[in-house]
Motif scaffolding. Structure first.
Motif, short mmCIF file in Angstrom:
data_model
loop_
_atom_site.label_atom_id
_atom_site.label_comp_id
_atom_site.label_asym_id
_atom_site.label_seq_id
_atom_site.Cartn_x
_atom_site.Cartn_y
_atom_site.Cartn_z
N LYS A 95 0.83 -1.20 0.00
CA LYS A 95 0.00 0.00 0.00
C LYS A 95 0.87 1.26 0.00
N THR A 96 0.29 2.36 -0.50
CA THR A 96 1.01 3.63 -0.54
C THR A 96 0.14 4.73 0.03
N LEU A 97 0.66 5.39 1.07
CA LEU A 97 -0.03 6.53 1.68
C LEU A 97 0.45 7.79 1.00
N GLU A 98 -0.46 8.47 0.33
CA GLU A 98 -0.12 9.72 -0.33
C GLU A 98 -0.27 10.87 0.67
N LEU A 99 0.76 11.69 0.74
CA LEU A 99 0.79 12.78 1.71
C LEU A 99 1.01 14.10 0.99
N PRO A 237 -3.02 19.48 5.39
CA PRO A 237 -2.57 18.20 4.84
C PRO A 237 -3.74 17.38 4.29
N THR A 238 -3.47 16.65 3.23
CA THR A 238 -4.44 15.71 2.69
C THR A 238 -3.77 14.34 2.63
N LEU A 239 -4.50 13.32 3.05
CA LEU A 239 -3.97 11.96 3.04
C LEU A 239 -4.85 11.08 2.16
N LYS A 240 -4.21 10.22 1.38
CA LYS A 240 -4.93 9.25 0.58
C LYS A 240 -4.18 7.92 0.64
N MET A 241 -4.93 6.85 0.64
CA MET A 241 -4.32 5.52 0.57
C MET A 241 -4.64 4.94 -0.79
N ASP A 242 -3.64 4.85 -1.62
CA ASP A 242 -3.82 4.38 -3.01
C ASP A 242 -4.94 5.15 -3.71
N GLY A 243 -4.95 6.46 -3.50
CA GLY A 243 -5.90 7.32 -4.19
C GLY A 243 -7.20 7.57 -3.46
N LYS A 244 -7.48 6.83 -2.38
CA LYS A 244 -8.72 7.01 -1.64
C LYS A 244 -8.47 7.86 -0.39
N PRO A 245 -9.32 8.85 -0.11
CA PRO A 245 -9.11 9.74 1.04
C PRO A 245 -9.02 8.99 2.36
N GLN A 260 -6.61 8.90 16.02
CA GLN A 260 -7.42 9.08 14.81
C GLN A 260 -6.71 8.49 13.60
N PHE A 261 -5.42 8.72 13.54
CA PHE A 261 -4.64 8.24 12.40
C PHE A 261 -4.62 6.71 12.36
N ARG A 262 -4.39 6.10 13.52
CA ARG A 262 -4.32 4.65 13.57
C ARG A 262 -5.63 4.02 13.09
N THR A 263 -6.74 4.58 13.58
CA THR A 263 -8.05 4.06 13.20
C THR A 263 -8.29 4.23 11.71
N ALA A 264 -7.99 5.42 11.17
CA ALA A 264 -8.25 5.71 9.77
C ALA A 264 -7.35 4.90 8.85
N VAL A 265 -6.08 4.79 9.21
CA VAL A 265 -5.13 4.08 8.35
C VAL A 265 -5.38 2.57 8.38
N ASP A 266 -5.68 2.03 9.54
CA ASP A 266 -5.97 0.60 9.63
C ASP A 266 -7.17 0.24 8.75
N ALA A 268 -8.09 1.90 6.12
CA ALA A 268 -7.66 2.07 4.73
C ALA A 268 -6.81 0.89 4.27
N LEU A 269 -6.01 0.34 5.14
CA LEU A 269 -5.17 -0.78 4.78
C LEU A 269 -6.00 -2.04 4.51
N LYS A 270 -7.18 -2.11 5.14
CA LYS A 270 -8.05 -3.25 4.91
C LYS A 270 -8.89 -3.09 3.66
N GLY A 271 -9.05 -1.82 3.25
CA GLY A 271 -9.92 -1.53 2.12
C GLY A 271 -9.32 -1.89 0.76
#
Length: 271
Positions: A95-99, A237-245, A260-266, A268-271
């Motif tokens: 996965k790639t987190l876009e920052l 800042p804007t964050l996206k995981m493989d293009g998804k917010p 908040q970050f841990r919840t959101a990123v986890d 996103a990693l499952k998505g």
């Protein structure tokens, strides 16, 4: 006195008067010529000054020239057109987190100070890679140069190593060094180098210092900023995981705390 002598004296007097008048007339002509000449030079000088001022005013600024440069020197550790793709992390990370960030952005500073260490740990652990996209829109709003100049300096750090880049980015956003948005401190190379002294890989690094002072990556910074503009992202800042917010659940806001970050990123990693 005889009439003859009287007439001779009068004639001599008239001759002296004539000579004196001619001499005075010659002096007057010379004075007028000098005055006209000086006036002409003054007019030319003023005209030349105005012409120079007009030319200078119409010359593109350094950053405008950098934006139009046809030759772009990209830092090492980049890919893509003009080196504007910056991806850092283990190749095995799927996965790639876009920052998306602007160096002068105060909210980005808050995010980096709170969440940045978590991002770096995740990248080191191989949970995901990060793709960095730098912006300079705050310069446009505040008539400054700090966003662009800091972005160029980040390019110089990236040219040293990806690790130096991440450490330098963290230092720029730190509570110690990050200025108020209204203070354009990053516009000064001396301040950027002062920040770099807190990063072991950059302190006393002659190549890095030269790249910052020479603006080696100024054109690259402008290309990177253009890539941000083309991304459609409206704020930082804007964050996206493989293009998804990646946002706080139920909102469009970026996660601003580690929790908040841990919840959101986890999620996103499952998505």
């Amino acid at each position: 006195m005889s009439a003859r002598n009287s007439q001779a004296s009068k004639a001599a007097a008239r001759e002296r008067l004539r000579v004196e008048r001619e001499r005075q007339a010659k002096k007057d002509r010379t004075r007028r010529q000098v005055t006209v000449g000086v006036s002409a030079v003054a007019v030319l000088a003023v005209a030349g000054g105005i012409g120079y001022a007009v030319v200078q005013a119409n010359k593109p600024s350094h950053w405008e020239a950098a934006a139009k440069a046809t030759a772009v020197t990209a830092p090492k550790n980049t890919t893509g057109t003009d080196g504007t793709t910056v991806v850092i992390g283990k190749a095995s990370a799927k996965k790639t987190l876009e920052l998306y960030e602007d160096s002068r952005c105060p909210v980005c500073a808050t995010f980096e100070q709170a969440v940045g260490p978590t991002v770096e740990k995740d990248v080191e652990a191989g949970k995901y890679k990060i793709k960095y996209v730098g912006a300079a829109f705050i310069d446009d709003m505040d008539q400054g140069e700090g966003s662009k100049n800091a972005l160029s300096a980040l390019g110089a750090a990236l040219n040293v190593s990806p690790e130096a880049f991440l450490s330098y980015k963290a230092a720029l956003y730190s509570a110690r060094f990050h200025p108020e948005e209204s203070q354009d401190k990053f516009a000064k190379d001396s301040y950027l180098l002062e920040v770099a002294d807190s990063v072991p890989a950059l302190k006393s690094n002659a190549a890095f210092k030269k790249d910052v002072e020479d603006g080696t990556f100024d054109a690259w910074a402008m290309r990177m900023s253009k890539a941000f503009d083309a991304s459609g992202v409206k704020g930082t800042p804007t964050l996206k995981m493989d293009g998804k917010p990646v946002t706080v659940a139920g909102s469009d806001n970026p996660p601003m705390t580690p929790e908040q970050f841990r919840t959101a990123v986890d999620a996103a990693l499952k998505g």
